[in-house]
Write a protein that holds these residues in place. Sequence first.
Motif, PDB file in Angstrom:
ATOM      1  N   THR A  25       0.828  -1.210   0.000  1.00 30.55           N
ATOM      2  CA  THR A  25       0.000   0.000   0.000  1.00 30.55           C
ATOM      3  C   THR A  25       0.858   1.254   0.000  1.00 30.55           C
ATOM      4  N   ARG A  26       1.837   1.307   0.916  1.00 27.08           N
ATOM      5  CA  ARG A  26       2.684   2.497   0.992  1.00 27.08           C
ATOM      6  C   ARG A  26       3.583   2.625  -0.235  1.00 27.08           C
ATOM      7  N   ALA A  27       4.037   1.489  -0.763  1.00 33.25           N
ATOM      8  CA  ALA A  27       4.868   1.534  -1.968  1.00 33.25           C
ATOM      9  C   ALA A  27       4.067   2.068  -3.151  1.00 33.25           C
ATOM     10  N   ALA A  28       2.812   1.641  -3.270  1.00 36.91           N
ATOM     11  CA  ALA A  28       1.966   2.130  -4.362  1.00 36.91           C
ATOM     12  C   ALA A  28       1.750   3.634  -4.243  1.00 36.91           C
ATOM     13  N   GLN A  29       1.564   4.121  -3.013  1.00 40.35           N
ATOM     14  CA  GLN A  29       1.386   5.559  -2.812  1.00 40.35           C
ATOM     15  C   GLN A  29       2.641   6.330  -3.203  1.00 40.35           C
ATOM     16  N   GLU A  30       3.810   5.824  -2.804  1.00 40.93           N
ATOM     17  CA  GLU A  30       5.055   6.533  -3.120  1.00 40.93           C
ATOM     18  C   GLU A  30       5.317   6.548  -4.617  1.00 40.93           C
ATOM     19  N   LEU A  31       5.036   5.426  -5.288  1.00 46.34           N
ATOM     20  CA  LEU A  31       5.305   5.325  -6.722  1.00 46.34           C
ATOM     21  C   LEU A  31       4.172   5.893  -7.573  1.00 46.34           C
ATOM     22  N   LEU A  33       1.200   4.632  -8.091  1.00 46.79           N
ATOM     23  CA  LEU A  33       0.578   3.555  -8.858  1.00 46.79           C
ATOM     24  C   LEU A  33      -0.631   3.040  -8.088  1.00 46.79           C
ATOM     25  N   SER A  34      -1.547   2.402  -8.801  1.00 45.54           N
ATOM     26  CA  SER A  34      -2.603   1.682  -8.097  1.00 45.54           C
ATOM     27  C   SER A  34      -1.984   0.421  -7.499  1.00 45.54           C
ATOM     28  N   GLN A  35      -2.603  -0.096  -6.444  1.00 41.41           N
ATOM     29  CA  GLN A  35      -2.040  -1.292  -5.819  1.00 41.41           C
ATOM     30  C   GLN A  35      -2.073  -2.498  -6.758  1.00 41.41           C
TER      31      GLN A  35
END
Length: 291
Positions: A25-31, A33-35
């Motif tokens: 979830t946090r990686a998608a927010q940083e990048l 992108l959708s999860q």
Amino acid sequence: MLKGPLPATDQLLSALTVARLGSFTRAAQELELSQPALSRQVMGLERTLGVKLFDRVGRAVRLTAMGEELVQRAGPLLEELGRVTSNLSAASGANAGRVRLGASESVAVNSLPSILRPYLMANRRVNLRLVCRTSERLPEMVASGELDMAVCAVEYDPPGLSTRRLWDEELVLVLPVSHPSRSRSIASYLHEDFILLPSTTVTRRLLDRGLAEHDFDLRVVLEHDSPEVIKAMVLAGLGLAILPEPTVRKETRRGELAAWPLTDLKVTRSIVALSDPRRQPWPAEAALLEA
């Protein structure tokens, strides 16, 4: 000679970001992108490599042994690839790349706009990501690689990080314009109610140290970690405040709040730029430090 398809850099970046943050979830927010898109990137990388990189237990994400190997070997290579690309862009006369900048709320609201405007105008190909966190959290994020640099207040130079002093901010008394007193002595306000930042913040610790040195004791009725909330409380007549001068500059110019330095309590906080000396800054980052 390598055989078979090589992993795509965006797949590697996705996997390394999940590993660093420990969360899809946090990686998608940083990048940004959708999860589901992020999950497809990671699964595509696992198919290409023929190994499982993550163990998923509920919402928790843990690296497998092969995932640990990937992080140790591919992480530095991906960072070096980004640095080479950025250097080539700089050599052609245009800074490019992505810069992850952290800042405290008060710095982001009151000081960064005038700094970032000319920087972004001069570096049109830079993708700047601004992350607002507390001054206490930002050094950890720079040290862990979550941020390229941060601008915030510090009490001491954080160990292991490079510190560049940018400017100092004086703490001032903040009160409603209708307040009857115009005294510039904190001793005149010891009977008043005060609304302050929490004692866990850098600014509050500096203030408490100054108060203790002069044996002043304020009556604190409310604490909040947002200067914007504190100003709203002062406007509503709930009490007085002590905040960095840039934080209340707009309100004093508009005549909404009164603020002035105190003659018997001189407290300043230093705003610094933090970076990790273990990594070579990309040209876009170096240009921002000079902005």
